[in-house]
Design a protein around this motif. Structure first.
Motif, PDB file in Angstrom:
ATOM      1  N   GLU A 189       0.977 -11.720   4.948  1.00 17.95           N
ATOM      2  CA  GLU A 189       0.806 -11.481   6.603  1.00 17.95           C
ATOM      3  C   GLU A 189       1.611 -10.491   6.915  1.00 17.95           C
ATOM      4  OE1 GLU A 189       0.718 -11.786   9.949  1.00 17.95           O
ATOM      5  OE2 GLU A 189       0.039 -14.032   8.581  1.00 17.95           O
ATOM      6  N   SER A 190       2.390  -9.768   5.180  1.00 13.01           N
ATOM      7  CA  SER A 190       3.064  -8.417   5.495  1.00 13.01           C
ATOM      8  C   SER A 190       2.045  -7.545   5.096  1.00 13.01           C
ATOM      9  CB  SER A 190       3.685  -7.830   4.489  1.00 13.01           C
ATOM     10  OG  SER A 190       3.751  -7.897   3.086  1.00 13.01           O
ATOM     11  N   VAL A 191       0.508  -7.637   4.959  1.00 13.02           N
ATOM     12  CA  VAL A 191      -0.234  -6.813   3.920  1.00 13.02           C
ATOM     13  C   VAL A 191      -0.804  -6.640   5.422  1.00 13.02           C
ATOM     14  CG1 VAL A 191      -2.059  -6.705   2.743  1.00 13.02           C
ATOM     15  CG2 VAL A 191       0.290  -7.356   1.703  1.00 13.02           C
ATOM     16  N   ARG A 192      -1.296  -8.347   6.062  1.00 13.54           N
ATOM     17  CA  ARG A 192      -2.147  -7.986   7.402  1.00 13.54           C
ATOM     18  C   ARG A 192      -1.849  -7.236   8.677  1.00 13.54           C
ATOM     19  NH1 ARG A 192      -4.435 -13.723   8.430  1.00 13.54           N
ATOM     20  NH2 ARG A 192      -6.807 -12.549   9.165  1.00 13.54           N
ATOM     21  N   VAL A 208      -4.926  -8.514  -1.367  1.00 10.37           N
ATOM     22  CA  VAL A 208      -4.803  -9.801  -0.085  1.00 10.37           C
ATOM     23  C   VAL A 208      -6.784  -9.787   0.225  1.00 10.37           C
ATOM     24  CG1 VAL A 208      -3.801 -10.228   1.914  1.00 10.37           C
ATOM     25  CG2 VAL A 208      -2.794  -9.555   0.543  1.00 10.37           C
ATOM     26  N   VAL A 209      -7.275 -10.620   0.055  1.00  9.82           N
ATOM     27  CA  VAL A 209      -8.836 -10.320   0.531  1.00  9.82           C
ATOM     28  C   VAL A 209      -8.660 -11.303   1.468  1.00  9.82           C
ATOM     29  CG1 VAL A 209     -10.591 -10.747  -0.378  1.00  9.82           C
ATOM     30  CG2 VAL A 209      -9.342  -9.576  -1.919  1.00  9.82           C
ATOM     31  N   GLY A 210      -8.738 -11.195   2.867  1.00 11.26           N
ATOM     32  CA  GLY A 210      -9.128 -12.346   3.708  1.00 11.26           C
ATOM     33  C   GLY A 210      -7.933 -13.264   3.750  1.00 11.26           C
ATOM     34  N   ASP A 211      -7.465 -14.476   3.528  1.00 13.23           N
ATOM     35  CA  ASP A 211      -6.205 -15.130   3.694  1.00 13.23           C
ATOM     36  C   ASP A 211      -5.501 -15.060   1.745  1.00 13.23           C
ATOM     37  OD1 ASP A 211      -6.448 -14.915   6.326  1.00 13.23           O
ATOM     38  OD2 ASP A 211      -6.804 -17.026   6.404  1.00 13.23           O
TER      39      ASP A 211
END
Lengths: 279, 270, 253
Positions: A16-19, C18-21
């Motif tokens: 979540e934090s990275v996104r 982080v790739v996608g979810d």
């Protein structure tokens, strides 16, 4: 990555934090883009409101938009409503462009594949190539007057060169291995040309088509300013002659918008046709 | 000699040898046919013949039009594009580097710039003449507007395509942002920048022509319009030939300049 | 190799993306010590995070967890004392051999005369004397890698990181470059971390081999190779180690 200590976060929190971080930077650039455009329009409007720039030299964005709405139904002062001007320009651009594709691409492919055709046509092409399309205008006026044909011909000269050069270069870059594969399967030279050479050249050819449509649209304006009685270029020129700066700016804006639209369309077509490239 | 050579060949080699020779003569034939076609058309209409055009061209060296011979007019046009290009190469490259390297500047200026570049160079002419009149300054502005986009676009593309690997090399040697920009990114974008310089030069040559055609007392574009107005078709053709020659020459010069400035590209092509 | 002096301490390093979810762990909780002047080989199948590990040590990527200590002090980001030889030929095509080799010194701001002298010394060391003015595109694959090695040496690093430096060379050139790098290392002792996926290369070069398992990359085994140098790949002991390592290696996809 701006996570200070992910060892204390569980996995979903971390994702979540990275996104969130990525979204934030996307938003940031979108906002900056909007600020850029809005800021420009506001500065433009303000320069007139404050009297910094004389309204003889510039009309405000609001005036241009309202003129656009008026011009939808009012043919004054150049004699045609804006829709008619757009259609007239598009017809000229597309007929010249179409002609350039129909003649330029096959010619480029043939010249690229067959050495005899190349050595026969190349010198003529090399003579014509460095002459800017605009300088054909007087000749075409003498030959065919100032109607659709003359303008289409000038546009043709502008669009023809990139069509030919790119299909020529594209087919000449066909990998030797692929040609040999076709030959070991017993394909004739002509079949190899059709089944290997032409498909292989398509990426390059399409790049040429893109340049050509850009050239066509750009040259059209010149053609319409030097030899026309209708169209967007003509409208701009009339605006200049009547001292109507709003009309000039409207013409420029519409030409720019349609040019952008054409680019978007052609990119979509390219992605559809040449989708295999990305695989 | 040729007979001797051919004796030692089999049929296939002979065929190929004849073809090679044909390919060498074909360009001459095609040029000859072009001139022949031109002459025939000229004989049957009032279109000027190759000879008339040639004579008119020769006359241009001796008889000045508006006080200048052909060299004078060519020089006028060349000066106009030189000033404009000098401005565009300094300002355009700097701006291209800015919006190719700095992400915020890219986001801020790219949409605006794309709007600017969507407008064909020649469409600016009426607006610029409203702003600056029809004098010399206005013509230079027209060329600046007309050839700026290609410099910026190419430079930006070059800066956006800098290989991350080279940047990593810089990082591993502790290069600061400034060093990465000047020692790595800009040099690696140089060939793209030169592509911009080449395109802008040919664009400038086209635009100056149009600017001169739309209102000028000098320059090669003026010669064309003058020929058209005076129904002097040989002059139009002679001017076109000069324009083509100078255009080709400019292309050769910029290519040479690129080889001089980017010697490694020459090596690669060998 | 002096096992009493730890040069670099890799402490519980993890790196994930982080790739996608999803979170992909490239390497997970990797810890090991690197001794002074050691030739340490990191061996593993493709995509086991070897390159990621090297990039983290070289300061090109910030790890999501863990710490690095050089001579007992924590380091963050790229450090002057660590130099890299890159996997792909990361030579700048617009620079000559000399300019590529002296690049690190130029960044440091060393004056031209001094940096030319230093660069020349290493160009001579990698036997490229006479090619100073050539461009990378004029060199063969092996020669390009020599330039890369010389470049890494010039900034006088204490640790050299080499990321599959010979991966793109043909077999013949690869053998001679392995010999070469060993010779250079013996002449100019440095601590080297050498990443490879080639078992034979690892045993030929390494004082120790760290074998990694794949996705996520973890340390599977550490081997001490006590064979005398130069090593012979036909030597029964060599072959025995090779068999042992080989049976322990995960298959690459």
């Amino acid at each position: 990555m701006s996570v200070s200590d992910p060892n204390h976060l569980n996995e979903s929190e971390y994702v979540e934090s990275v996104r969130r971080e990525r979204k934030r930077s996307q938003y940031q650039s979108a906002i900056l883009s909007v600020i850029g455009i809005l800021g420009f329009l506001i500065l433009w409007q303000l320069s007139l409101v404050t009297g910094l720039v004389n309204s003889r030299f510039l009309s405000s964005p609001i005036e241009v938009v309202s003129l656009f709405i008026t011009k939808l139904t009012d043919p004054r002062p150049d004699g045609a409503v804006i829709g008619a001007n757009i259609v007239s320009s598009l017809i000229v651009a597309l007929s010249g462009f179409g002609l350039a594709i129909v003649i330029g691409i096959p010619l480029g492919l043939l010249m690229g594949w067959y050495k005899g055709i190349d050595s026969f046509l190349r010198p003529i092409f090399e003579i014509i190539r460095p002459i800017p399309p605009v300088s054909w205008i007087p000749l075409t006026i003498v030959w065919v007057g100032i109607g659709l044909q003359a303008k289409a011909m000038i546009v043709f000269f502008a669009a023809f060169v990139p069509c030919l050069i790119n299909s020529y270069t594209g087919i000449r870059q066909t990998r030797e291995v692929l040609i040999n594969v076709a030959k070991t399967f017993g394909a004739s030279d002509f079949t190899t040309f059709l089944k290997v050479g032409i498909p292989y050249s398509m990426t390059m050819t399409f790049a040429g088509v893109k340049v050509a449509i850009g050239n066509a649209w750009a040259t059209l304006v010149a053609a319409e300013m030097l030899a026309a009685s209708s169209g967007l270029g003509y409208m701009i020129l009339m605006g200049r002659q009547f001292g109507r700066v709003d009309l000039v700016i409207l013409g420029i804006a519409v030409i720019g918008l349609i040019g952008t639209l054409i680019t978007i369309i052609i990119n979509a077509v390219e992605n559809k046709i040449l989708g295999w490239r990305k695989l | 000699m040729i007979k001797d050579k051919m004796k030692n060949m089999n049929e296939e080699e002979k065929r190929r040898y004849r073809l090679e020779r044909l390919y060498k003569i074909l360009p001459v034939i095609s040029i000859f046919l072009l001139i022949l076609l031109w002459s025939t058309v000229a004989a049957k209409s009032d279109f000027p013949s190759p000879k008339e055009t040639c004579d008119r061209l020769m006359l241009l060296f001796e008889n000045p039009i508006k006080g200048k011979n052909i060299f004078g007019h060519t020089a006028e046009s060349l000066i106009r594009i030189s000033i404009a290009l000098l401005f565009n190469w300094t300002f355009g490259i700097a701006f291209g580097i800015l919006i190719g390297w700095n992400k915020k500047a890219k986001a801020l200026f790219t949409p605006l710039f794309n709007g600017f570049r969507a407008v064909p160079p020649l469409a600016w002419i009426p607006l610029i003449t409203i702003w600056f009149g029809t004098g010399e300054f206005s013509k230079i502005m027209i060329v600046i507007f007309g050839s700026l986009a290609s410099v910026v676009v190419n430079t930006q593309a070059g800066m956006l395509n800098v290989d991350q690997l080279y940047i990593d090399v810089g990082t591993s040697f502790n290069a600061n942002e400034r060093q990465k920009l000047f020692q790595i990114a800009i040099p690696s974008a140089l060939d793209a920048i030169f592509a911009g310089i080449r395109t802008s030069t040919s664009a400038a040559w086209m635009v100056v022509l149009a600017a001169e055609m739309l209102g000028s007392e000098s320059g090669v574009g003026f010669l064309i319009v003058r020929g058209m107005d005076a129904m002097d078709m040989p002059l139009v053709l002679a001017a076109m030939i000069v324009i083509g020659l100078v255009g080709a020459l400019l292309a050769i010069i910029t290519q040479y300049l690129e080889r001089l400035m980017c010697p490694w590209t020459r090596v690669e092509s060998n | 190799m002096d096992k009493s002096r730890v040069k670099l301490k890799v402490d519980n390093i993890s790196q994930s993306y982080v790739v996608g979810d999803e979170v992909l762990d490239a390497i997970l909780n990797v810890s090991f010590d690197v001794y002074d002047n050691e030739f340490l080989v990191i061996l593993g199948p493709g995509n086991c995070g070897k390159t990621v590990l090297l990039n983290v040590i070289g300061g090109l990527e910030k790890p999501t967890g863990g710490k690095l200590y050089l001579d007992g002090e924590e380091i963050v980001g790229s450090d002057k004392r660590i130099s890299m030889v890159f996997q792909e030929l990361a030579l700048m095509p617009w620079k000559t051999v000399m300019e590529n080799v002296e690049f690190g010194l130029q960044i440091e701001g060393v004056d031209k005369k001094t940096r030319r002298e230093i660069a020349q010394k290493y160009i001579d060391l990698v036997q490229l004397t006479g090619f100073e003015k050539s461009y990378p595109s004029q060199l063969s694959g092996g020669m390009k890698q020599r330039v890369g090695i010389a470049r890494a040496y010039t900034s006088n690093p204490e640790i050299l990181l080499m990321d599959e430096p010979f991966g793109q060379l043909d077999a013949q050139t690869r053998y001679s470059m392995q010999e070469e790098i060993q010779k250079i290392w013996q002449q100019e002792k440095r601590t080297i971390l050498f990443v490879t996926n080639n078992i034979e290369e690892a045993i030929y070069l390494g004082d120790r081999i760290i074998l990694m398992s794949k996705s996520p990359g973890k340390i599977k085994e550490i081997y001490d190779i006590d064979l005398p140098r130069p090593r012979n790949s036909m030597d029964p002991e060599f072959l025995a180690i090779r068999k042992e390592v080989s049976e322990n290696t995960d298959l690459a996809l």
